[in-house]
Structure formats: C-alpha cells, structure tokens
Scaffold this motif. Structure first.
Motif, short mmCIF file in Angstrom:
data_model
loop_
_atom_site.label_atom_id
_atom_site.label_comp_id
_atom_site.label_asym_id
_atom_site.label_seq_id
_atom_site.Cartn_x
_atom_site.Cartn_y
_atom_site.Cartn_z
N ASP A 27 0.81 -1.22 0.00
CA ASP A 27 0.00 0.00 0.00
C ASP A 27 0.84 1.27 0.00
O ASP A 27 0.31 2.37 -0.16
CB ASP A 27 -0.93 0.02 1.21
CG ASP A 27 -2.00 -1.06 1.13
OD1 ASP A 27 -2.29 -1.52 0.00
OD2 ASP A 27 -2.54 -1.45 2.18
N SER A 32 -4.61 6.94 -2.52
CA SER A 32 -5.76 6.49 -1.74
C SER A 32 -6.94 7.43 -1.96
O SER A 32 -6.76 8.62 -2.20
CB SER A 32 -5.42 6.46 -0.25
OG SER A 32 -4.37 5.57 0.00
N VAL A 136 -9.79 6.64 4.73
CA VAL A 136 -8.72 6.48 3.77
C VAL A 136 -8.83 5.07 3.20
O VAL A 136 -8.67 4.09 3.93
CB VAL A 136 -7.33 6.68 4.43
CG1 VAL A 136 -6.22 6.53 3.40
CG2 VAL A 136 -7.25 8.03 5.13
N THR A 137 -9.14 4.97 1.90
CA THR A 137 -9.32 3.67 1.26
C THR A 137 -8.17 3.42 0.28
O THR A 137 -7.96 4.21 -0.63
CB THR A 137 -10.67 3.59 0.52
OG1 THR A 137 -11.71 3.86 1.46
CG2 THR A 137 -10.88 2.22 -0.10
N THR A 138 -7.44 2.33 0.52
CA THR A 138 -6.32 1.94 -0.33
C THR A 138 -6.45 0.45 -0.61
O THR A 138 -6.53 -0.35 0.31
CB THR A 138 -4.98 2.20 0.37
OG1 THR A 138 -4.93 3.54 0.83
CG2 THR A 138 -3.80 1.95 -0.57
N THR A 142 -10.19 0.07 4.13
CA THR A 142 -10.44 1.42 4.62
C THR A 142 -10.03 1.53 6.07
O THR A 142 -10.27 0.64 6.87
CB THR A 142 -11.94 1.77 4.48
OG1 THR A 142 -12.32 1.66 3.11
CG2 THR A 142 -12.24 3.17 4.97
#
Length: 159
Positions: A27, A32, A136-138, A142
C-alpha cells in the motif's frame, strides 16, 4: 511441545494486523481515496484470531516427536499419534489466541448523509462522537483517521 508452537504463533501474529498505524508494504506509494465523515459512535470489539494451520502443524510435529519417544516401538507409535493430534489442537488454539486483536467499530456519517461502519484495531488515535475524520481507502481496505486541520487558502493579491 508448546514452546515451538507458541513461537510459530507469535511469528504469525507479527505478520497479521489490522492496525491503522501499520501500512502494508503493497500500500506504500499508492494513491488512496479520501472521504470526509463525522464519527457517530464507537464500540470496542475483538478481531478473531486466524488459524492458518501453521500453529497446528508445528504443534502436531512437536507432539508426534515427543510422543514417539515414550515407551517401546509400538507404544511410541501410538503415543506419537496421540501426541500429534493433541499438539495440533493446542497449536491451533495458541495461534488463534496469539493473533486475536482488540479493535473498535467506528460508525461514521459521510457528508452526503450515508453511514458506514469500519472495524479497525486500536491505534494511537481515540475517536468520540462528533469528531471530524477521514476515511482512507487503499487497495479495497479502509481505515479511519482524525481529519487534518484545513488551512484557508492564501488570499490572492490584486496588486
């Protein structure tokens, strides 16, 4: 018997975490998606431990070796099988316990009114109802973190 299984389970627990303070290698340096939200509520939960089979395998091997050294040839074989089964059960239980995490479920409301629930391990930040946060979505995962303070844009000079 237990020390080898415990060592394997502890090694596994170091590899697996849902902590918002730990970023997985894959990641890093990825863009993101960010969404603004407000915390509605939080509650403590427990993320169940994993059973990858490594704890059971390590316990089974250890139990088989320990059991096979008991008595003569025939007794050693029987006790070895019993030791393998008992070691596997104990190894799975130790692995599951070692990889269990204290976490929190955070219910948030997005700016468009939609609500979301996210479970993440307890991190350095504590959240209260009304706190501004960002999601924060990666890579499909989340995490919730406190919203950074927004600085006003500098005024343009007309001069």
């Amino acid at each position: 018997m237990t020390s080898l299984t415990l060592a394997a389970a502890v090694a596994l627990s170091a590899c697996s975490t849902t902590s918002p303070d730990v970023v997985q290698r894959g990641d890093a340096q990825r863009l993101s998606q960010i969404q603004d939200a407000t915390v509605l509520s939080t509650r403590p939960v427990t993320v169940d431990g994993t059973q990858s089979g490594i704890g059971g395998a390590a316990g089974g091997v250890t139990g088989a070796i320990a059991g096979s050294s008991v008595g003569g040839r025939r007794e050693g074989a029987v006790v070895g099988v019993i030791g393998a089964v008992a070691g596997a059960v104990i190894g799975n239980a130790i692995e599951r316990s070692a990889t269990k995490e204290d976490a929190q479920e955070i219910i948030v409301q997005l700016r468009n009114g939609e609500r979301r629930a996210i479970v993440q391990a307890k991190g350095a930040e504590a959240f209260n109802s009304g706190d501004p946060v960002v999601l924060v979505t990666t890579g499909g995962k989340t995490r919730v973190q406190r919203a950074p303070a927004v600085q006003p844009a500098p005024a343009a000079s007309n001069g």
